[in-house]
Design a protein around this motif. Sequence first.
Motif, PDB file in Angstrom:
ATOM      1  N   ALA A  67     -26.520  19.806  -8.588  1.00 52.39           N
ATOM      2  CA  ALA A  67     -27.104  19.473  -7.622  1.00 52.39           C
ATOM      3  C   ALA A  67     -26.243  19.428  -6.814  1.00 52.39           C
ATOM      4  O   ALA A  67     -25.455  18.904  -5.653  1.00 52.39           O
ATOM      5  N   TYR A  76     -32.744  20.685 -12.761  1.00 52.35           N
ATOM      6  CA  TYR A  76     -32.392  20.437 -11.701  1.00 52.35           C
ATOM      7  C   TYR A  76     -33.628  20.123 -10.567  1.00 52.35           C
ATOM      8  O   TYR A  76     -33.792  18.797 -10.422  1.00 52.35           O
ATOM      9  N   ILE A 106     -23.069  20.977  -4.452  1.00 48.08           N
ATOM     10  CA  ILE A 106     -23.303  21.284  -3.096  1.00 48.08           C
ATOM     11  C   ILE A 106     -23.637  20.115  -2.254  1.00 48.08           C
ATOM     12  O   ILE A 106     -23.658  20.347  -1.711  1.00 48.08           O
ATOM     13  N   SER A 107     -23.224  19.375  -2.430  1.00 46.11           N
ATOM     14  CA  SER A 107     -23.745  17.611  -2.159  1.00 46.11           C
ATOM     15  C   SER A 107     -22.580  16.899  -1.224  1.00 46.11           C
ATOM     16  O   SER A 107     -22.358  16.653  -0.720  1.00 46.11           O
ATOM     17  N   ALA A 147     -34.841  21.108  -2.371  1.00 49.69           N
ATOM     18  CA  ALA A 147     -33.898  22.441  -2.200  1.00 49.69           C
ATOM     19  C   ALA A 147     -33.590  23.660  -2.914  1.00 49.69           C
ATOM     20  O   ALA A 147     -34.492  23.690  -4.166  1.00 49.69           O
ATOM     21  N   TYR A 203     -29.816  17.004   6.450  1.00 51.54           N
ATOM     22  CA  TYR A 203     -28.632  16.254   5.732  1.00 51.54           C
ATOM     23  C   TYR A 203     -27.917  16.403   6.361  1.00 51.54           C
ATOM     24  O   TYR A 203     -27.198  17.050   7.146  1.00 51.54           O
ATOM     25  N   ARG A 261     -28.729  12.782 -12.193  1.00 53.06           N
ATOM     26  CA  ARG A 261     -29.961  12.511 -12.592  1.00 53.06           C
ATOM     27  C   ARG A 261     -29.335  14.080 -13.931  1.00 53.06           C
ATOM     28  O   ARG A 261     -29.003  14.798 -14.406  1.00 53.06           O
ATOM     29  N   LEU A 297     -31.100  22.380   2.677  1.00 48.80           N
ATOM     30  CA  LEU A 297     -30.556  23.306   1.836  1.00 48.80           C
ATOM     31  C   LEU A 297     -31.336  23.441   1.057  1.00 48.80           C
ATOM     32  O   LEU A 297     -31.143  24.226  -0.525  1.00 48.80           O
ATOM     33  N   LEU A 338     -25.358  11.552  -4.097  1.00 49.39           N
ATOM     34  CA  LEU A 338     -26.663  11.508  -4.546  1.00 49.39           C
ATOM     35  C   LEU A 338     -26.701  10.881  -6.286  1.00 49.39           C
ATOM     36  O   LEU A 338     -25.404  10.621  -7.035  1.00 49.39           O
ATOM     37  N   ARG A 388     -35.042  10.900  -7.539  1.00 47.24           N
ATOM     38  CA  ARG A 388     -34.119  11.058  -7.593  1.00 47.24           C
ATOM     39  C   ARG A 388     -32.636  10.211  -7.149  1.00 47.24           C
ATOM     40  O   ARG A 388     -31.907  11.474  -7.727  1.00 47.24           O
ATOM     41  N   HIS A 436     -36.926   9.778  -2.884  1.00 52.55           N
ATOM     42  CA  HIS A 436     -36.748  10.687  -3.136  1.00 52.55           C
ATOM     43  C   HIS A 436     -36.562  11.572  -4.334  1.00 52.55           C
ATOM     44  O   HIS A 436     -36.594  11.850  -4.997  1.00 52.55           O
TER      45      HIS A 436
END
Length: 496
Positions: free
Chosen positions: A302, A130, A305-306, A185, A237, A272, A214, A269, A359, A356
């Motif tokens: 990721a 992650y 929870i986005s 996060a 966010y 990844r 987060l 997101l 990412r 980012h």
Amino acid sequence: MTLVSSAAVAEHASRDSCWIVVHGKVYDVTDFLDEHPGGSKIILKYAGADATEAYEPIHPPNAITDNLPTDKHIGAIDPNTVVKVVKEVTEEDKRRQALLDARPPLDEIINLHDFEAVAKAVLPPKAWAYYSSASDDEITIRENRAAFQRVWFRPRILRDVTSVDWSTTILGQKSSLPVYISATALGKLGHPDGELNLTRAAGKHGVIQMIPTLASCSFDEILDAAVPGQPLFLQLYVNRDREITKKYVQHAEKRGVKALFITVDAPQLGRREKDMRMKFVGDAGAKVQEGQKDIKQDQGVARAISSFIDPSLSWKDIPWFRSITNMHIILKGVSTPEDALLAYDAGLQGIVLSNHGGRQLDTARSGLENLPPIIAALKTRGPWPNPNFSVFIDGGVRRATDVLKALAMGASAVGIGRGFLYAFASYGQEGVEKSFQILREEFEMNLRLLGARNLSELTPDMVDASGLHQHVGLTPADNLFNTTYQPLRLAEFRDA
Ligand code: PPY
């Protein structure tokens, strides 16, 4: 609150009726199973039982209470019925402990890359995946490092550099380094104290931390760990439910947070893949069996929870943010002069040139490469530096020389995310303190060698950035990074 016995919870251990316990509270998650962004399988593993241990490092503290309708909050677990189970020590736990015991002593850590190498070895594989993952082919994450290598110094000599000073002011707040801790996060995936490692070290050393929306620790836990007057920023966010965002922002301001960094580069997101592949690895390392179609294939830690993040965020929302807070407002994730000028003209206080950490949009350019044209554009609005508008960069920063290049080219300060994250993932608070110490030593030496006694003596003519836009050519390989960089894997055959 209704008390519920463990036995009563255990009766609801199936897909048809699924109760779980989190932080001593009992929840009926039956209707939520198929909506869970992380898939139903992981919840069903804890059906009829206590799921706190699995829940805690991945979810922000209030995720379940905020998202599950209140009629599904069954009650509190009756403590007299809880049988204390001694947690079984798995082979993986043993392996990890052995690695932690064998870590190099902290005084043998001599640069920020060292923390990354230790973190890679000691972190649970899902946590490493992650944190370290970047989007698609992971071109941008490597470019972030490479860009610094395409800028060369033009040091000045004979300037009496007996004493040098690298302290600064960031958005009106004193900082002992021209570096702030950027938001990353889910800190508890890496260390049981999560983000508090950063807060405590930052408070002790006069460094500014940007708190992530987060975080694994709650916002108030982080504020409570700060020393009186410790300056803190907040990364935001924006929630689809603006009332939630408003409450959060206003609470932060009330608690003394000085600046709001609104993330603008993540309406969705990025993919990844290192993280996504981990989705297919069960806790014991076993492959998930066929037929478990409920696990959405596009989700790693990721994405799980986005879903609350609002993709409709637009320039039209900026006046609303201005109306709900007096904090400085900075846009995090700007890449072009066009958007830099829009932010300036909107009356904001700054921008972060960021991709980012590689990412989000892969093959996006580095913040460093975007810096010169953006500074040039801002100069059309008035002299630079401008006391009312700051330009920060982040991405791939591991050395004081990286920071000094950015400052010489016009940046106000520089953010480091993963660098500090890996420091606490490998050594806790002490690791973060050590990372500050390393940076201090690097700043002292490099300012002397560059012929600048303080940060205001760093000028654009101290760097040669003429090769910055050259994306092909002979850049020396970054061996330190390459040892921790992990080539992406491809789909694997099952065991025969
Ligand atoms: C990231 O992982 O890059 C983040 O910014 C944090 C995050 C984590 C999970 C969902 C959305 C963003």
